[in-house]
Scaffold this motif. Structure first.
Motif, PDB file in Angstrom:
ATOM      1  N   SER A 153       9.310   7.079  -2.629  1.00  0.00           N
ATOM      2  CA  SER A 153       8.554   7.313  -3.855  1.00  0.00           C
ATOM      3  C   SER A 153       8.476   6.038  -4.684  1.00  0.00           C
ATOM      4  O   SER A 153       9.475   5.359  -4.912  1.00  0.00           O
ATOM      5  CB  SER A 153       9.212   8.428  -4.674  1.00  0.00           C
ATOM      6  OG  SER A 153       8.598   8.548  -5.948  1.00  0.00           O
ATOM      7  N   LYS A 154       7.267   5.720  -5.140  1.00  0.00           N
ATOM      8  CA  LYS A 154       7.071   4.534  -5.977  1.00  0.00           C
ATOM      9  C   LYS A 154       7.702   4.717  -7.361  1.00  0.00           C
ATOM     10  O   LYS A 154       7.968   3.742  -8.074  1.00  0.00           O
ATOM     11  CB  LYS A 154       5.555   4.291  -6.117  1.00  0.00           C
ATOM     12  CG  LYS A 154       5.141   3.209  -7.089  1.00  0.00           C
ATOM     13  CD  LYS A 154       5.592   1.836  -6.657  1.00  0.00           C
ATOM     14  CE  LYS A 154       4.938   0.751  -7.506  1.00  0.00           C
ATOM     15  NZ  LYS A 154       5.158   0.917  -8.944  1.00  0.00           N
ATOM     16  N   ASP A 155       7.992   5.959  -7.744  1.00  0.00           N
ATOM     17  CA  ASP A 155       8.542   6.234  -9.067  1.00  0.00           C
ATOM     18  C   ASP A 155      10.019   5.873  -9.189  1.00  0.00           C
ATOM     19  O   ASP A 155      10.561   5.856 -10.300  1.00  0.00           O
ATOM     20  CB  ASP A 155       8.353   7.716  -9.418  1.00  0.00           C
ATOM     21  CG  ASP A 155       6.882   8.089  -9.571  1.00  0.00           C
ATOM     22  OD1 ASP A 155       6.083   7.197  -9.903  1.00  0.00           O
ATOM     23  OD2 ASP A 155       6.542   9.268  -9.334  1.00  0.00           O
ATOM     24  N   LEU A 156      10.688   5.613  -8.071  1.00  0.00           N
ATOM     25  CA  LEU A 156      12.096   5.248  -8.131  1.00  0.00           C
ATOM     26  C   LEU A 156      12.268   3.907  -8.838  1.00  0.00           C
ATOM     27  O   LEU A 156      11.459   2.984  -8.665  1.00  0.00           O
ATOM     28  CB  LEU A 156      12.692   5.185  -6.724  1.00  0.00           C
ATOM     29  CG  LEU A 156      12.747   6.519  -5.967  1.00  0.00           C
ATOM     30  CD1 LEU A 156      13.237   6.305  -4.542  1.00  0.00           C
ATOM     31  CD2 LEU A 156      13.663   7.513  -6.692  1.00  0.00           C
ATOM     32  N   GLU A 157      13.321   3.778  -9.622  1.00  0.00           N
ATOM     33  CA  GLU A 157      13.538   2.610 -10.469  1.00  0.00           C
ATOM     34  C   GLU A 157      13.499   1.271  -9.730  1.00  0.00           C
ATOM     35  O   GLU A 157      12.886   0.313 -10.220  1.00  0.00           O
ATOM     36  CB  GLU A 157      14.884   2.756 -11.200  1.00  0.00           C
ATOM     37  CG  GLU A 157      15.240   1.611 -12.128  1.00  0.00           C
ATOM     38  CD  GLU A 157      14.276   1.491 -13.311  1.00  0.00           C
ATOM     39  OE1 GLU A 157      14.218   0.406 -13.919  1.00  0.00           O
ATOM     40  OE2 GLU A 157      13.580   2.484 -13.627  1.00  0.00           O
ATOM     41  N   PRO A 158      14.119   1.113  -8.546  1.00  0.00           N
ATOM     42  CA  PRO A 158      14.123  -0.207  -7.903  1.00  0.00           C
ATOM     43  C   PRO A 158      12.740  -0.717  -7.501  1.00  0.00           C
ATOM     44  O   PRO A 158      12.577  -1.916  -7.258  1.00  0.00           O
ATOM     45  CB  PRO A 158      15.005   0.013  -6.661  1.00  0.00           C
ATOM     46  CG  PRO A 158      15.817   1.227  -6.970  1.00  0.00           C
ATOM     47  CD  PRO A 158      14.937   2.097  -7.804  1.00  0.00           C
ATOM     48  N   TYR A 159      11.739   0.179  -7.437  1.00  0.00           N
ATOM     49  CA  TYR A 159      10.433  -0.223  -6.901  1.00  0.00           C
ATOM     50  C   TYR A 159       9.337  -0.208  -7.984  1.00  0.00           C
ATOM     51  O   TYR A 159       8.158  -0.165  -7.666  1.00  0.00           O
ATOM     52  CB  TYR A 159      10.063   0.708  -5.741  1.00  0.00           C
ATOM     53  CG  TYR A 159      11.227   0.921  -4.798  1.00  0.00           C
ATOM     54  CD1 TYR A 159      11.767  -0.148  -4.083  1.00  0.00           C
ATOM     55  CD2 TYR A 159      11.819   2.183  -4.652  1.00  0.00           C
ATOM     56  CE1 TYR A 159      12.861   0.032  -3.246  1.00  0.00           C
ATOM     57  CE2 TYR A 159      12.901   2.367  -3.822  1.00  0.00           C
ATOM     58  CZ  TYR A 159      13.424   1.295  -3.120  1.00  0.00           C
ATOM     59  OH  TYR A 159      14.518   1.480  -2.300  1.00  0.00           O
ATOM     60  N   ARG A 160       9.734  -0.269  -9.230  1.00  0.00           N
ATOM     61  CA  ARG A 160       8.767  -0.197 -10.329  1.00  0.00           C
ATOM     62  C   ARG A 160       7.879  -1.441 -10.381  1.00  0.00           C
ATOM     63  O   ARG A 160       6.781  -1.404 -10.948  1.00  0.00           O
ATOM     64  CB  ARG A 160       9.505  -0.021 -11.659  1.00  0.00           C
ATOM     65  CG  ARG A 160      10.363  -1.203 -12.072  1.00  0.00           C
ATOM     66  CD  ARG A 160      11.182  -0.883 -13.305  1.00  0.00           C
ATOM     67  NE  ARG A 160      11.923  -2.025 -13.823  1.00  0.00           N
ATOM     68  CZ  ARG A 160      13.071  -2.457 -13.334  1.00  0.00           C
ATOM     69  NH1 ARG A 160      13.617  -1.832 -12.294  1.00  0.00           N
ATOM     70  NH2 ARG A 160      13.683  -3.501 -13.861  1.00  0.00           N
ATOM     71  N   HIS A 161       8.333  -2.575  -9.802  1.00  0.00           N
ATOM     72  CA  HIS A 161       7.543  -3.802  -9.815  1.00  0.00           C
ATOM     73  C   HIS A 161       6.714  -3.984  -8.539  1.00  0.00           C
ATOM     74  O   HIS A 161       6.056  -5.013  -8.390  1.00  0.00           O
ATOM     75  CB  HIS A 161       8.457  -5.019 -10.002  1.00  0.00           C
ATOM     76  CG  HIS A 161       9.135  -5.040 -11.338  1.00  0.00           C
ATOM     77  ND1 HIS A 161      10.459  -5.408 -11.494  1.00  0.00           N
ATOM     78  CD2 HIS A 161       8.685  -4.718 -12.585  1.00  0.00           C
ATOM     79  CE1 HIS A 161      10.785  -5.327 -12.780  1.00  0.00           C
ATOM     80  NE2 HIS A 161       9.725  -4.912 -13.462  1.00  0.00           N
ATOM     81  N   LEU A 162       6.771  -3.019  -7.628  1.00  0.00           N
ATOM     82  CA  LEU A 162       5.977  -3.100  -6.408  1.00  0.00           C
ATOM     83  C   LEU A 162       4.516  -2.794  -6.733  1.00  0.00           C
ATOM     84  O   LEU A 162       4.201  -1.778  -7.356  1.00  0.00           O
ATOM     85  CB  LEU A 162       6.507  -2.093  -5.371  1.00  0.00           C
ATOM     86  CG  LEU A 162       5.880  -2.146  -3.976  1.00  0.00           C
ATOM     87  CD1 LEU A 162       6.194  -3.477  -3.292  1.00  0.00           C
ATOM     88  CD2 LEU A 162       6.399  -0.987  -3.129  1.00  0.00           C
ATOM     89  N   LYS A 163       3.630  -3.671  -6.332  1.00  0.00           N
ATOM     90  CA  LYS A 163       2.217  -3.521  -6.665  1.00  0.00           C
ATOM     91  C   LYS A 163       1.530  -2.572  -5.682  1.00  0.00           C
ATOM     92  O   LYS A 163       1.250  -2.938  -4.547  1.00  0.00           O
ATOM     93  CB  LYS A 163       1.522  -4.881  -6.633  1.00  0.00           C
ATOM     94  CG  LYS A 163       2.032  -5.848  -7.691  1.00  0.00           C
ATOM     95  CD  LYS A 163       1.313  -7.186  -7.587  1.00  0.00           C
ATOM     96  CE  LYS A 163       1.848  -8.167  -8.624  1.00  0.00           C
ATOM     97  NZ  LYS A 163       1.166  -9.483  -8.511  1.00  0.00           N
ATOM     98  N   THR A 164       1.285  -1.360  -6.118  1.00  0.00           N
ATOM     99  CA  THR A 164       0.562  -0.378  -5.321  1.00  0.00           C
ATOM    100  C   THR A 164       0.073   0.736  -6.239  1.00  0.00           C
ATOM    101  O   THR A 164       0.739   1.080  -7.213  1.00  0.00           O
ATOM    102  CB  THR A 164       1.443   0.213  -4.211  1.00  0.00           C
ATOM    103  OG1 THR A 164       0.715   1.226  -3.519  1.00  0.00           O
ATOM    104  CG2 THR A 164       2.715   0.816  -4.779  1.00  0.00           C
ATOM    105  N   PHE A 165      -1.101   1.275  -5.915  1.00  0.00           N
ATOM    106  CA  PHE A 165      -1.639   2.387  -6.692  1.00  0.00           C
ATOM    107  C   PHE A 165      -1.237   3.735  -6.085  1.00  0.00           C
ATOM    108  O   PHE A 165      -1.500   4.787  -6.661  1.00  0.00           O
ATOM    109  CB  PHE A 165      -3.169   2.289  -6.770  1.00  0.00           C
ATOM    110  CG  PHE A 165      -3.646   1.084  -7.523  1.00  0.00           C
ATOM    111  CD1 PHE A 165      -3.589   1.045  -8.911  1.00  0.00           C
ATOM    112  CD2 PHE A 165      -4.141  -0.016  -6.854  1.00  0.00           C
ATOM    113  CE1 PHE A 165      -4.024  -0.062  -9.616  1.00  0.00           C
ATOM    114  CE2 PHE A 165      -4.586  -1.143  -7.548  1.00  0.00           C
ATOM    115  CZ  PHE A 165      -4.520  -1.154  -8.932  1.00  0.00           C
ATOM    116  N   GLU A 166      -0.607   3.695  -4.924  1.00  0.00           N
ATOM    117  CA  GLU A 166      -0.168   4.932  -4.275  1.00  0.00           C
ATOM    118  C   GLU A 166       1.137   5.434  -4.884  1.00  0.00           C
ATOM    119  O   GLU A 166       1.915   4.666  -5.468  1.00  0.00           O
ATOM    120  CB  GLU A 166       0.018   4.702  -2.778  1.00  0.00           C
ATOM    121  CG  GLU A 166      -1.218   4.189  -2.059  1.00  0.00           C
ATOM    122  CD  GLU A 166      -2.340   5.206  -2.055  1.00  0.00           C
ATOM    123  OE1 GLU A 166      -2.045   6.422  -2.110  1.00  0.00           O
ATOM    124  OE2 GLU A 166      -3.511   4.787  -1.988  1.00  0.00           O
TER     125      GLU A 166
END
Length: 281
Positions: A153-166
């Motif tokens: 899930s993109k909503d998880l804190e470690p991945y908040r800076h990952l660039k994706t619209f999914e």
């Protein structure tokens, strides 16, 4: 008569050499390496928020961090997995290299499907989903992992800076892993599986992952018991032979030998016939 004996001896010698070369052929295949540094904690990780499909998904040893996952079909165990697993994901953001990790918990949600020649298992917990796909070699003598797919899930804190619209992103490993004789379990003290993104949009962000597996034991296609079959240790994979390439190479060599022997026989036939004709003159 002596010439016929010589031809038979020559044919036997060539076929013997071909047989020895084909029978000793061993092809390389993928062997997962061990991690160079430990990624594990001595304490048991906190269980996930999911629930079990079966009630016997309990740690193999108290406070060891080792968990047991089971998939059943028609009341019989068909997939069994035991490990202390850790998943690590890294990527490059505009700030710096970012990293997230999670333990494979004792109590994920387990889903699976078991067929005669293919099977699958999914473990889900706290924004992570790890999908395992299994298959058999063409001869049905060995099973292997044909695909591993991690959905996060993109909503998880470690991945908040990952660039994706999914809302989610995926990491996969699509190559054959752990070829093991059917009815045996694969066993390894420590294994590492590399994951990569199938999405080209993530190449610039260098999105990748690793699955660290300690005290790892796995077996699909069971049906004949509730416990693991005889272990096939990871160092025993060095003796694994590919089933298709030796056949192709052997067939090519056999055809070459037949053409050589046939050509030699035709040559000898006309040479002997010519010598006999000249002698009669």
């Amino acid at each position: 008569m002596a010439k016929k004996v010589g031809l038979v001896y020559f044919t036997y010698l060539v076929l013997s050499i071909v047989f020895l070369n084909v029978s000793s052929l061993t092809l390389p295949y993928m062997v997962t390496s061990k991690p160079r540094h430990t990624k594990y904690s001595l304490s048991t990780p906190a269980p996930g928020s999911g629930s079990l499909v079966t009630p016997d998904n309990l740690p193999a040893t108290a406070n060891s961090g080792i968990s047991l996952y089971r998939v059943k079909s028609n009341g019989a165990t068909c997939i069994l997995l035991k490990t202390d697993g850790l998943i690590e994901i890294t990527y490059k953001s505009a700030i710096d290299e970012e990293k997230g990790d999670t333990y494979m918990p004792d109590y994920p949600i387990i889903d699976g499907n078991c067929q005669e020649d293919d099977a699958s298992m999914r473990l889900s917990w706290n924004g992570y989903s790890l999908y395992w796909e299994f298959a058999k070699t063409p001869g049905g003598e060995r099973w292997y992992i044909s695909k591993l797919e991690l959905t996060v899930s993109k909503d998880l804190e470690p991945y908040r800076h990952l660039k994706t619209f999914e809302k989610t992103f995926k990491l996969v490993h699509k190559q054959m892993l752990f070829p093991t004789p059917v009815s045996n379990s694969f066993s390894c003290d420590e294994s590492v599986i590399d994951l990569e993104s199938p999405d080209e949009d993530f190449l610039q962000q260098d999105l990748r992952g690793k699955i660290f597996l300690r005290a790892f034991q796995l077996q699909p296609f069971m049906y004949k018991g509730t416990n693991f079959g005889p272990p096939f240790a990871c160092n025993a994979q060095l003796g694994f032979r590919d089933e298709t390439a030796p056949i192709a190479v052997g067939s090519t060599l056999a055809i070459a030998v037949l053409l050589t022997v046939g050509g030699y026989g035709v040559f000898r036939y006309f040479k002997v016939k010519k010598v006999q004709y000249n002698t009669m003159e």
